[in-house]
Design a protein around this motif. Structure first.
Motif, PDB file in Angstrom:
ATOM      1  N   ASN A  47      47.939  -1.545  60.354  1.00 48.13           N
ATOM      2  CA  ASN A  47      48.579  -2.168  59.201  1.00 48.13           C
ATOM      3  C   ASN A  47      47.709  -1.893  57.979  1.00 48.13           C
ATOM      4  O   ASN A  47      46.701  -2.546  57.776  1.00 48.13           O
ATOM      5  N   LEU A  48      48.107  -0.898  57.195  1.00 48.47           N
ATOM      6  CA  LEU A  48      47.316  -0.511  56.032  1.00 48.47           C
ATOM      7  C   LEU A  48      47.792  -1.297  54.823  1.00 48.47           C
ATOM      8  O   LEU A  48      48.865  -1.061  54.293  1.00 48.47           O
ATOM      9  N   ASP A  49      47.009  -2.239  54.420  1.00 43.55           N
ATOM     10  CA  ASP A  49      47.325  -3.053  53.250  1.00 43.55           C
ATOM     11  C   ASP A  49      46.268  -2.734  52.210  1.00 43.55           C
ATOM     12  O   ASP A  49      45.149  -3.219  52.293  1.00 43.55           O
ATOM     13  N   PRO A  50      46.600  -1.878  51.221  1.00 42.43           N
ATOM     14  CA  PRO A  50      45.578  -1.510  50.245  1.00 42.43           C
ATOM     15  C   PRO A  50      45.071  -2.731  49.493  1.00 42.43           C
ATOM     16  O   PRO A  50      45.748  -3.748  49.396  1.00 42.43           O
ATOM     17  N   GLY A  51      43.878  -2.619  48.933  1.00 44.31           N
ATOM     18  CA  GLY A  51      43.254  -3.728  48.236  1.00 44.31           C
ATOM     19  C   GLY A  51      44.059  -4.236  47.051  1.00 44.31           C
ATOM     20  O   GLY A  51      43.892  -5.370  46.624  1.00 44.31           O
ATOM     21  N   TYR A  52      44.955  -3.419  46.523  1.00 41.41           N
ATOM     22  CA  TYR A  52      45.737  -3.837  45.369  1.00 41.41           C
ATOM     23  C   TYR A  52      47.096  -4.437  45.761  1.00 41.41           C
ATOM     24  O   TYR A  52      47.864  -4.816  44.890  1.00 41.41           O
ATOM     25  N   ALA A  53      47.396  -4.553  47.045  1.00 41.57           N
ATOM     26  CA  ALA A  53      48.715  -5.030  47.475  1.00 41.57           C
ATOM     27  C   ALA A  53      49.010  -6.437  46.949  1.00 41.57           C
ATOM     28  O   ALA A  53      50.121  -6.708  46.487  1.00 41.57           O
ATOM     29  N   LYS A  54      48.035  -7.318  47.012  1.00 38.95           N
ATOM     30  CA  LYS A  54      48.230  -8.682  46.516  1.00 38.95           C
ATOM     31  C   LYS A  54      48.579  -8.654  45.027  1.00 38.95           C
ATOM     32  O   LYS A  54      49.501  -9.328  44.574  1.00 38.95           O
ATOM     33  N   TRP A  55      47.849  -7.848  44.264  1.00 37.01           N
ATOM     34  CA  TRP A  55      48.056  -7.781  42.819  1.00 37.01           C
ATOM     35  C   TRP A  55      49.383  -7.100  42.496  1.00 37.01           C
ATOM     36  O   TRP A  55      50.046  -7.450  41.525  1.00 37.01           O
ATOM     37  N   SER A  56      49.764  -6.155  43.314  1.00 38.52           N
ATOM     38  CA  SER A  56      51.049  -5.482  43.141  1.00 38.52           C
ATOM     39  C   SER A  56      52.197  -6.476  43.286  1.00 38.52           C
ATOM     40  O   SER A  56      53.140  -6.483  42.488  1.00 38.52           O
ATOM     41  N   ARG A  57      52.121  -7.327  44.294  1.00 40.77           N
ATOM     42  CA  ARG A  57      53.171  -8.343  44.494  1.00 40.77           C
ATOM     43  C   ARG A  57      53.248  -9.300  43.303  1.00 40.77           C
ATOM     44  O   ARG A  57      54.331  -9.650  42.847  1.00 40.77           O
ATOM     45  N   PRO A  82      31.567  -8.750  32.585  1.00 41.91           N
ATOM     46  CA  PRO A  82      30.949  -9.382  33.756  1.00 41.91           C
ATOM     47  C   PRO A  82      31.821 -10.539  34.248  1.00 41.91           C
ATOM     48  O   PRO A  82      32.203 -11.413  33.473  1.00 41.91           O
ATOM     49  N   GLY A  83      32.198 -10.483  35.496  1.00 42.88           N
ATOM     50  CA  GLY A  83      33.030 -11.544  36.073  1.00 42.88           C
ATOM     51  C   GLY A  83      34.513 -11.408  35.768  1.00 42.88           C
ATOM     52  O   GLY A  83      35.285 -12.314  36.078  1.00 42.88           O
ATOM     53  N   VAL A  84      34.941 -10.285  35.174  1.00 46.39           N
ATOM     54  CA  VAL A  84      36.359 -10.067  34.868  1.00 46.39           C
ATOM     55  C   VAL A  84      36.754  -8.666  35.322  1.00 46.39           C
ATOM     56  O   VAL A  84      36.219  -7.672  34.842  1.00 46.39           O
ATOM     57  N   ALA A  85      37.685  -8.611  36.264  1.00 46.58           N
ATOM     58  CA  ALA A  85      38.226  -7.335  36.733  1.00 46.58           C
ATOM     59  C   ALA A  85      39.695  -7.286  36.353  1.00 46.58           C
ATOM     60  O   ALA A  85      40.305  -8.312  36.036  1.00 46.58           O
ATOM     61  N   GLN A  86      40.248  -6.088  36.355  1.00 45.05           N
ATOM     62  CA  GLN A  86      41.679  -5.989  36.072  1.00 45.05           C
ATOM     63  C   GLN A  86      42.322  -4.938  36.960  1.00 45.05           C
ATOM     64  O   GLN A  86      41.698  -3.952  37.334  1.00 45.05           O
ATOM     65  N   GLN A  87      43.560  -5.190  37.309  1.00 39.73           N
ATOM     66  CA  GLN A  87      44.401  -4.257  38.044  1.00 39.73           C
ATOM     67  C   GLN A  87      45.537  -3.880  37.101  1.00 39.73           C
ATOM     68  O   GLN A  87      46.094  -4.749  36.429  1.00 39.73           O
ATOM     69  N   GLN A  88      45.880  -2.586  37.053  1.00 42.69           N
ATOM     70  CA  GLN A  88      46.955  -2.162  36.149  1.00 42.69           C
ATOM     71  C   GLN A  88      48.030  -1.397  36.901  1.00 42.69           C
ATOM     72  O   GLN A  88      47.733  -0.617  37.816  1.00 42.69           O
ATOM     73  N   LEU A 102      56.497   0.196  31.226  1.00 38.92           N
ATOM     74  CA  LEU A 102      55.921  -1.124  31.002  1.00 38.92           C
ATOM     75  C   LEU A 102      54.586  -1.179  31.729  1.00 38.92           C
ATOM     76  O   LEU A 102      54.513  -0.906  32.922  1.00 38.92           O
ATOM     77  N   ILE A 103      53.532  -1.504  31.009  1.00 39.11           N
ATOM     78  CA  ILE A 103      52.202  -1.652  31.611  1.00 39.11           C
ATOM     79  C   ILE A 103      51.981  -3.131  31.896  1.00 39.11           C
ATOM     80  O   ILE A 103      52.115  -3.970  31.005  1.00 39.11           O
ATOM     81  N   VAL A 104      51.659  -3.427  33.155  1.00 38.08           N
ATOM     82  CA  VAL A 104      51.321  -4.803  33.544  1.00 38.08           C
ATOM     83  C   VAL A 104      49.856  -4.808  33.930  1.00 38.08           C
ATOM     84  O   VAL A 104      49.421  -4.030  34.784  1.00 38.08           O
ATOM     85  N   THR A 105      49.094  -5.666  33.277  1.00 43.15           N
ATOM     86  CA  THR A 105      47.660  -5.796  33.514  1.00 43.15           C
ATOM     87  C   THR A 105      47.379  -7.202  34.008  1.00 43.15           C
ATOM     88  O   THR A 105      47.804  -8.173  33.385  1.00 43.15           O
ATOM     89  N   ILE A 106      46.696  -7.303  35.118  1.00 41.15           N
ATOM     90  CA  ILE A 106      46.294  -8.610  35.658  1.00 41.15           C
ATOM     91  C   ILE A 106      44.781  -8.689  35.559  1.00 41.15           C
ATOM     92  O   ILE A 106      44.070  -7.880  36.159  1.00 41.15           O
ATOM     93  N   VAL A 111      35.478 -12.545  42.275  1.00 41.43           N
ATOM     94  CA  VAL A 111      34.917 -13.325  43.376  1.00 41.43           C
ATOM     95  C   VAL A 111      35.913 -14.370  43.864  1.00 41.43           C
ATOM     96  O   VAL A 111      36.271 -14.411  45.039  1.00 41.43           O
ATOM     97  N   SER A 112      36.404 -15.190  42.955  1.00 41.88           N
ATOM     98  CA  SER A 112      37.328 -16.262  43.348  1.00 41.88           C
ATOM     99  C   SER A 112      38.785 -15.810  43.328  1.00 41.88           C
ATOM    100  O   SER A 112      39.643 -16.495  43.861  1.00 41.88           O
ATOM    101  N   GLU A 113      39.065 -14.667  42.691  1.00 42.17           N
ATOM    102  CA  GLU A 113      40.408 -14.113  42.514  1.00 42.17           C
ATOM    103  C   GLU A 113      41.314 -15.029  41.677  1.00 42.17           C
ATOM    104  O   GLU A 113      42.525 -14.960  41.757  1.00 42.17           O
ATOM    105  N   ARG A 114      40.689 -15.875  40.867  1.00 40.14           N
ATOM    106  CA  ARG A 114      41.446 -16.728  39.951  1.00 40.14           C
ATOM    107  C   ARG A 114      41.948 -15.862  38.804  1.00 40.14           C
ATOM    108  O   ARG A 114      41.184 -15.120  38.183  1.00 40.14           O
TER     109      ARG A 114
END
Length: 132
Positions: A47-57, A82-88, A102-106, A111-114
């Protein structure tokens, strides 16, 4: 040796009539397949669930509230502070009869994924597409 027999030997398949036990279901793991070798049933793909799957959903869910989504592409992950990542993600969206990218940026705490922010930016098609 016949061509079909040669192909069966090369593929490690038993010749007709040499299968030791009848194949009754795909759950059989190993079967006797003739002198000197056995045939294994294919193993299921992991079951290959890429690291971005959660963010994609999340991106699909939020953008889908406003736009009709037709297609998308994962653009990548980056650290913006520092302490801020983004998925696009780049979606091909439709709204009020018009289609556009449309660009969606999260932005979130890695660490906490908040989630800090979900940004949606329409791009018009006249040369404003930029590489992210």
């Amino acid at each position: 040796m016949h061509t079909w027999m040669l192909m069966m030997v090369m593929l490690n398949l038993p010749a007709p009539g040499q299968l030791g036990m009848a194949e009754t279901s795909p759950t059989v793991a190993v079967q006797a397949a003739g002198p000197g070798y056995t045939r294994q049933a294919p193993t299921p793909a992991p079951n290959l669930d890429p690291g971005y799957a959660k963010w994609s959903r999340i991106a699909f869910q939020e953008a889908g509230k406003v736009y009709t989504l037709l297609d998308y592409k994962y653009l990548g992950k980056s650290d913006v502070a520092p302490g801020v990542a983004q998925q696009q993600f780049r979606f091909w969206a439709r709204h009020q009869g018009k289609e556009f990218p449309l660009i969606v940026t999260i932005r979130y705490d890695p660490v906490s994924e908040r989630i800090f922010a979900i940004l949606m930016e329409q791009e018009n098609l006249r040369g404003s597409l930029r590489m992210l």
